[in-house]
Design a protein around this motif. Structure first.
Motif, PDB file in Angstrom:
ATOM      1  N   UNK A  84     -22.562 -13.628  29.851  1.00  0.00           N
ATOM      2  CA  UNK A  84     -22.296 -14.687  28.871  1.00  0.00           C
ATOM      3  C   UNK A  84     -20.782 -14.876  28.768  1.00  0.00           C
ATOM      4  N   UNK A  85     -20.315 -16.061  29.077  1.00  0.00           N
ATOM      5  CA  UNK A  85     -18.883 -16.372  29.043  1.00  0.00           C
ATOM      6  C   UNK A  85     -18.551 -17.126  27.759  1.00  0.00           C
ATOM      7  N   UNK A  86     -17.563 -16.608  27.029  1.00  0.00           N
ATOM      8  CA  UNK A  86     -17.131 -17.250  25.776  1.00  0.00           C
ATOM      9  C   UNK A  86     -15.907 -18.125  26.045  1.00  0.00           C
ATOM     10  N   UNK A  87     -15.917 -19.340  25.516  1.00  0.00           N
ATOM     11  CA  UNK A  87     -14.767 -20.239  25.641  1.00  0.00           C
ATOM     12  C   UNK A  87     -14.505 -20.886  24.290  1.00  0.00           C
ATOM     13  N   UNK A  88     -13.294 -21.418  24.127  1.00  0.00           N
ATOM     14  CA  UNK A  88     -12.991 -22.099  22.865  1.00  0.00           C
ATOM     15  C   UNK A  88     -11.513 -22.177  22.581  1.00  0.00           C
ATOM     16  N   UNK A  89     -11.191 -22.781  21.444  1.00  0.00           N
ATOM     17  CA  UNK A  89      -9.805 -22.960  21.035  1.00  0.00           C
ATOM     18  C   UNK A  89      -9.221 -21.678  20.461  1.00  0.00           C
TER      19      UNK A  89
ATOM     20  N   UNK B 255     -24.886 -17.903  30.877  1.00  0.00           N
ATOM     21  CA  UNK B 255     -24.607 -18.753  29.718  1.00  0.00           C
ATOM     22  C   UNK B 255     -23.106 -18.917  29.561  1.00  0.00           C
ATOM     23  N   UNK B 256     -22.674 -20.159  29.328  1.00  0.00           N
ATOM     24  CA  UNK B 256     -21.287 -20.417  28.935  1.00  0.00           C
ATOM     25  C   UNK B 256     -21.350 -21.049  27.550  1.00  0.00           C
TER      26      UNK B 256
END
Length: 442
Positions: free
Chosen positions: A102-107, A215-216
């Motif tokens: 599971x890859x986490x992305x965001x500001x 999952x991203x």
């Protein structure tokens, strides 16, 4: 949560009250106010306009059921459309890989690291997974340390390589470590980045391409409203992520991001963060959220939270004590502690239909049970087991020991006595008799 929007929608839908039928005139008047409420909640104007157009079409195309008043029908139509706008059905995460990645992305500042910990905790406790957290934020000072602190809190291992400044290499090494040590889920926490930062966006695209996650997830602060929707769109163009995570939803009084983000990026909201604690994470159910926005509460979620704290063996013991009139303050204290585990008090009260309006300007303290617990802790073991022995001098001592007044001690004893009698009545045939009486009254 969504207090302003709920209040304005409630006022808008009141316009139809008292009307015997739905007409184009009163529908137009109501929906004008609904559209205004949505725009004020930071929902994009076009989305708000399309939303009210769909409701109008359905309202004018339906026969009003004889058992429903126009206001009730309109609330149902708005609720159904809100549910669809926010995604329709709840969507889970894919944990089918071996390991699942599971890859986490965001500001920056969106709450990615905290959410990574919450997700690991959720997967460990509720899905019986063995997660590994991987620290790939090589830019923010102490980011790796923060993830280690989070991991320690929830008893989940964290993989990091402080000497390495290449997040792609760290992610690959973390997955290899997980495979070698029987972890079935890997959560990759990456650095926060701005959508306009081309170098950083290219970097996360490279991480994504290299590790090919199951999952991203895009993590966004719900309180940023329409800005959250715009940044989600920019990230989705680069990553084509699988779902959205809304953090800090408990502090959002508007609701614009939750309502409109699905229609803009066509990706579901999968989880919402409802507080700072590691268990303050909820699966996002569009229908339940629509109920809460419209002041209908969320009884299903309330029951589910209660069931999570429910211990069948303890319940059987408690039943026997009630039957034998042995329910004491130690038992009462256990019940309080279970309620506290369910979440913050204002959020729990907001799940009860109608309670949201009553609590609108009232600050429900999480320490609502503090003085009750203090009074009980000031009692002797004998007093907790047999409250009937608590006389005037004992009340004075208990009040002094707990920092409360004799009046407050008396009040608790009276409430406890009433509650014990009610529980005893419900334990016997009283509960059945009460239900029969209520049925006759209908």
């Amino acid at each position: 949560m969504f207090d302003n929007l709920s209040d304005k929608l409630d006022k808008a839908l009141h316009i139809l009250k008292g009307h015997g039928q739905i007409t184009e005139v009163n529908v137009a008047e109501t929906l004008k106010e609904v559209r205004r409420a949505l725009v004020d909640a930071d929902v994009n104007y076009k989305i708000a306009k399309d939303f009210t157009a769909r409701v109008r079409e359905k309202a004018l195309g339906q026969d009003v059921l004889k058992s429903l008043k126009p206001g009730q029908l309109m609330v149902k139509l708005v609720k159904d459309e809100l549910t669809e706008l926010m995604g329709g059905d709840a969507v889970g995460i894919d944990t089918s890989g071996n390991p699942s990645v599971i890859l986490m992305s965001g500001l920056q500042g969106s709450g990615k690291t905290t959410f990574s910990g919450k997700l690991a905790n959720y997967l460990k406790d509720k899905k019986k997974k063995k997660p590994l957290l991987v620290a790939c934020d090589v830019y923010r000072p102490a980011a790796v340390d923060q993830l280690h602190v989070v991991g320690d809190q929830i008893n989940v291992e964290v993989f990091s390589d402080k000497g390495n400044t290449n997040p792609v290499a760290i992610a690959k090494a973390g997955i290899a470590y997980a495979k070698a040590n029987d972890f079935d889920t890997v959560i990759v926490d990456t650095a926060g980045r701005l959508a306009i930062d081309e170098m950083m966006m290219t970097e996360i695209a490279n991480i994504h391409k290299t590790i090919q996650p199951n999952e991203t997830l895009f993590v966004v602060d719900a309180m940023t409203g329409q800005d959250a929707v715009n940044t989600a769109k920019a990230f989705n163009e680069v990553l084509n992520f699988d779902g959205v995570i809304l953090t800090k939803l408990d502090g959002d009084t508007r609701g614009g991001a939750a309502i409109s983000i699905k229609s803009v990026v066509n990706k579901p909201i999968k989880f919402v963060g409802m507080g700072e604690k590691m268990d303050a994470l909820d699966v996002f159910y569009p229908s339940r959220m629509a109920d809460r926005i419209l002041g209908m509460g969320d009884v299903v979620s309330l029951v589910e939270r209660a069931q999570e704290q429910f211990d069948e063996e303890e319940a059987r013991k408690l039943q026997k004590k009630i039957a034998k009139n042995q329910f004491g303050f130690d038992d009462f204290l256990k019940q309080i502690q279970q309620v506290k585990k369910m979440g913050n008090m204002k959020d729990l009260m907001g799940m009860i239909p109608g309670a949201g309006k009553m609590l609108k300007n009232i600050d429900v303290d999480d320490d609502a049970f503090k003085h009750i617990e203090a009074i009980i802790h000031s009692m002797t073991p004998a007093e907790r087991t047999k409250p009937q022995i608590i006389n005037a001098s004992r009340k004075k001592r208990i009040g002094k020991g707990s920092g409360t007044s004799v009046q407050q001690v008396n009040q608790l004893l009276k409430q406890f006595d009433q509650m014990s009698k009610m529980m005893k009545m419900m334990q016997g045939g009283g509960g059945k008799r009460m239900m029969q009486m209520m049925n006759k009254m209908q």
